[in-house]
Scaffold this motif. Structure first.
Motif, mmCIF file in Angstrom:
data_model
loop_
_atom_site.group_PDB
_atom_site.id
_atom_site.type_symbol
_atom_site.label_atom_id
_atom_site.label_comp_id
_atom_site.label_asym_id
_atom_site.label_seq_id
_atom_site.Cartn_x
_atom_site.Cartn_y
_atom_site.Cartn_z
ATOM 1 N N VAL A 197 0.839 -1.208 0.000
ATOM 2 C CA VAL A 197 0.000 0.000 0.000
ATOM 3 C C VAL A 197 0.869 1.252 0.000
ATOM 4 O O VAL A 197 0.619 2.202 -0.748
ATOM 5 C CB VAL A 197 -0.944 -0.003 1.230
ATOM 6 N N THR A 198 1.930 1.238 0.833
ATOM 7 C CA THR A 198 2.799 2.417 0.904
ATOM 8 C C THR A 198 3.475 2.662 -0.449
ATOM 9 O O THR A 198 3.521 3.806 -0.930
ATOM 10 C CB THR A 198 3.857 2.229 2.000
ATOM 11 N N ALA A 199 3.969 1.567 -1.061
ATOM 12 C CA ALA A 199 4.638 1.725 -2.359
ATOM 13 C C ALA A 199 3.651 2.280 -3.386
ATOM 14 O O ALA A 199 3.971 3.214 -4.132
ATOM 15 C CB ALA A 199 5.189 0.382 -2.828
ATOM 16 N N LEU A 200 2.430 1.736 -3.366
ATOM 17 C CA LEU A 200 1.411 2.188 -4.313
ATOM 18 C C LEU A 200 1.086 3.669 -4.077
ATOM 19 O O LEU A 200 0.965 4.457 -5.018
ATOM 20 C CB LEU A 200 0.149 1.336 -4.129
ATOM 21 N N VAL A 203 3.900 5.857 -5.390
ATOM 22 C CA VAL A 203 3.890 5.924 -6.859
ATOM 23 C C VAL A 203 2.725 6.783 -7.350
ATOM 24 O O VAL A 203 2.895 7.682 -8.181
ATOM 25 C CB VAL A 203 3.806 4.502 -7.464
ATOM 26 N N LEU A 204 1.525 6.532 -6.773
ATOM 27 C CA LEU A 204 0.345 7.277 -7.240
ATOM 28 C C LEU A 204 0.479 8.768 -6.924
ATOM 29 O O LEU A 204 0.145 9.602 -7.755
ATOM 30 C CB LEU A 204 -0.919 6.728 -6.584
ATOM 31 N N VAL A 209 1.010 14.207 -8.851
ATOM 32 C CA VAL A 209 1.588 15.544 -8.634
ATOM 33 C C VAL A 209 2.603 15.908 -9.710
ATOM 34 O O VAL A 209 2.908 17.076 -9.919
ATOM 35 C CB VAL A 209 2.211 15.609 -7.219
ATOM 36 N N HIS A 210 3.068 14.896 -10.439
ATOM 37 C CA HIS A 210 4.113 15.147 -11.428
ATOM 38 C C HIS A 210 3.788 16.287 -12.409
ATOM 39 O O HIS A 210 4.623 17.175 -12.620
ATOM 40 C CB HIS A 210 4.407 13.841 -12.178
ATOM 41 N N PRO A 211 2.558 16.317 -12.994
ATOM 42 C CA PRO A 211 2.252 17.403 -13.929
ATOM 43 C C PRO A 211 2.331 18.781 -13.275
ATOM 44 O O PRO A 211 2.796 19.735 -13.893
ATOM 45 C CB PRO A 211 0.810 17.107 -14.367
ATOM 46 N N VAL A 212 1.894 18.862 -12.010
ATOM 47 C CA VAL A 212 1.969 20.153 -11.296
ATOM 48 C C VAL A 212 3.439 20.552 -11.142
ATOM 49 O O VAL A 212 3.817 21.707 -11.318
ATOM 50 C CB VAL A 212 1.293 20.035 -9.911
ATOM 51 N N GLU A 213 4.243 19.553 -10.826
ATOM 52 C CA GLU A 213 5.682 19.779 -10.680
ATOM 53 C C GLU A 213 6.264 20.272 -12.020
ATOM 54 O O GLU A 213 7.086 21.182 -12.053
ATOM 55 C CB GLU A 213 6.329 18.445 -10.266
ATOM 56 N N GLN A 214 5.785 19.655 -13.116
ATOM 57 C CA GLN A 214 6.266 20.058 -14.446
ATOM 58 C C GLN A 214 5.914 21.523 -14.718
ATOM 59 O O GLN A 214 6.737 22.270 -15.239
ATOM 60 C CB GLN A 214 5.590 19.202 -15.515
#
Ligand SMILES: Nc1ncnc2c1ncn2[C@@H]1O[C@H](COP(=O)(O)OP(=O)(O)OP(=O)(O)O)[C@@H](O)[C@H]1O
Ligand SMILES: [Mg+2]
Length: 485
Positions: A197-200, A203-204, A209-214
């Motif tokens: 669950v923690t790994a998921l 990753v999720l 958040v990746h696009p916001v970071e971009q």
């Protein structure tokens, strides 16, 4: 003791931690972990609890049944009168050892006839349960120490009198052991589940958040001046919309910057032109050491004209800058617009008469409006001046004033040369002049209409132009009667 830099280190580390705790990535991670963990933990706790209680219940029912069978046997073999039966003693001992417990047989005098622990035989047991049991009640309870205690009356099924009591006390350790094994298995499951669950969640949260970071990185690149490319983060509809809106702002800023640069270069050029002329005139006088006085006079006259031109440009620029300032600097007061227009026409009439131009003011009603008199005078003067300047000999200039309950309307019409259609969109731009050939004959810097438009817009009004080449031009101005802040 912290050194000064040590203190700074700690503060900046705190800031990093605080920034992370405040970040969207961390919040999403937290939500996902909560969604994954909380229901699982609640479910495990409730399962373990219900396992324990159902195991205790089934063990005590089972024990109760066994004890009841044994009680009947004891009755049948008159055990209470003669507790020496090896068979029954053996069965009692076996039942006690099977359930890892203790069995007491108590006769009607409350005396212990048999104790599988061989501790209190011959002693009296007068407890609440035993007394109740002699009244015919069976009891079955779980003690705080985790023992199942059962009391069963020894009596014939049809008889009323109870001959004795069978008391069994059984530990629940076995059940606890089962629960512990279950708990152990659950812990392993939990560990594996938790890691997954923690790994998921990590990753999720990263993916979300990746696009916001971009976007953040893109904005930083642009603001640092390292990139001039458009922002294009198309992962989500929202990020795509943010990118589009941001690109719009950047483009507007670029346009603004371009027009500012163009304005600055135009200003420099316009200011340099009279200076260059003066320099040429002065140089040519200096070159011929014994030039006649007439030539000096002529050149000095030309230099004075150039100074006058330079002066006009600077005055115009200053009034334009003043116009650009916010409405706060406006000096709004009720002004009689009829008087204002009459005065402007009176001042310009001498110039008009040079070309024998007829000037007419037509007013449909008296108009008083809340305006900045200075700025509007500048605007209308420029319009009427143009109507005279770009007119022909013996032409006419017609100024009209009208109003309704909201606005007043001023029209400046002339019988002049007109403006070509392709120029109509540009005449309000700073330094724009139609057709360089006539601009060399007619004086001007191309700032008049820009000033007029600013003055009208600062009053929340509108200005329009219509023109027929070779026939004449009409400027229409509309301004609210009451000033709109
Ligand atoms: N009534 C008009 N008839 C024909 N052309 C006009 C008229 N008014 C303006 N124009 C054209 O529009 C241009 C811009 O006008 P604007 O008043 O801004 O500048 P200008 O008159 O050349 O200079 P300035 O007013 O700054 O002394 C003019 O150069 C002229 O070509
Ligand atoms: Mg002008």
């Amino acid at each position: 003791m912290f050194t000064r830099s040590g203190v700074l280190d700690i503060t900046s580390r705190h800031r990093v931690v605080f920034t992370y705790l405040k970040s969207l990535k961390f919040r999403i991670l937290l939500v996902m972990l909560a969604i994954g963990w909380i229901p699982m933990a609640l479910m495990a706790a409730s399962l373990l609890g219900s396992y324990k209680s159902s195991a205790v219940a089934s063990r005590s029912t089972e024990l109760q049944n066994q004890c009841r069978i044994l009680a009947n046997q004891l009755l049948n073999y008159h055990y209470l009168d003669d507790p020496s039966s090896e068979l029954l003693n053996g069965e009692l001992a076996q039942l006690a050892s099977t359930y890892d417990g203790r069995i007491l047989i108590i006769d009607k005098d409350f005396r212990t006839v048999r104790d599988t622990y061989d501790l209190i035989e011959g002693k009296y047991v007068v407890s609440e349960e035993v007394i109740r049991c002699f009244e015919g009640q069976t009891s079955n309870l779980l003690t705080a120490q985790g023992f199942i205690e059962i009391t069963i009356p020894i009596k014939k099924s049809d008889a009323k009198t109870v001959q004795g009591v069978l008391m069994a006390s059984v530990s629940t350790n076995g059940i606890k052991g089962g629960a512990e094994i279950l708990q152990g298995n659950a812990s392993i499951f939990f560990l594996v589940y938790g890691v997954l669950v923690t790994a998921l969640a990590v990753v999720l949260s990263w993916l979300l958040v990746h696009p916001v970071e971009q976007i953040r990185l893109g904005l930083r690149e642009i603001s640092n001046g390292h990139s001039t490319e458009d922002l294009a983060v198309k992962n989500y509809t929202e990020t795509e919309q943010i990118s589009e809106e941001f690109n719009k702002i950047v483009n507007q800023m670029r346009l603004l910057d371009e027009s500012r640069q163009e304005f600055v270069s135009n200003v420099s050029h316009e200011l340099k032109t009279p200076l260059t002329s003066m320099k040429v005139l002065a140089d040519s006088l200096l070159m011929q050491g014994d030039a006649p006085v007439e030539l000096y006079k002529e050149f000095m006259g030309d230099i004075a004209e150039e100074i006058e031109r330079e002066n006009k440009i600077i005055t115009d620029l200053l009034s334009l800058v003043k116009m650009d300032k916010k409405a706060a600097s406006l000096n709004i007061e009720p002004v009689d617009i009829n008087d204002l227009l009459e005065l402007i026409l009176k001042r310009l009439r001498p110039i008009a008469s040079r070309k024998n131009i007829e000037m007419v003011l037509e007013s449909f009603r008296p108009v008083t409006a809340e305006v900045d008199e200075g700025r509007l005078t500048l605007a209308f003067t420029n319009l009427v001046e143009n109507a005279i300047k770009y007119n022909k000999e013996n032409g006419w200039v017609h100024v009209s004033l009208d109003a309704d309950h909201k606005f007043f309307y001023v029209k400046v019409m002339d019988s002049g040369m007109g403006i070509p259609e392709e120029s109509l969109n540009f005449i309000f731009e700073r330094f724009y002049r139609v057709d360089k050939s006539h601009s060399s004959e007619i004086d001007g810097t191309g700032l008049g209409l820009a000033i007029a438009k600013s003055a009208v817009l600062v009053h929340k009004g509108a200005i329009k132009v219509s023109s027929q080449l070779g026939e004449g031009t009409t400027f229409s101005v509309r301004i609210p009667l009451n000033y709109i802040a």
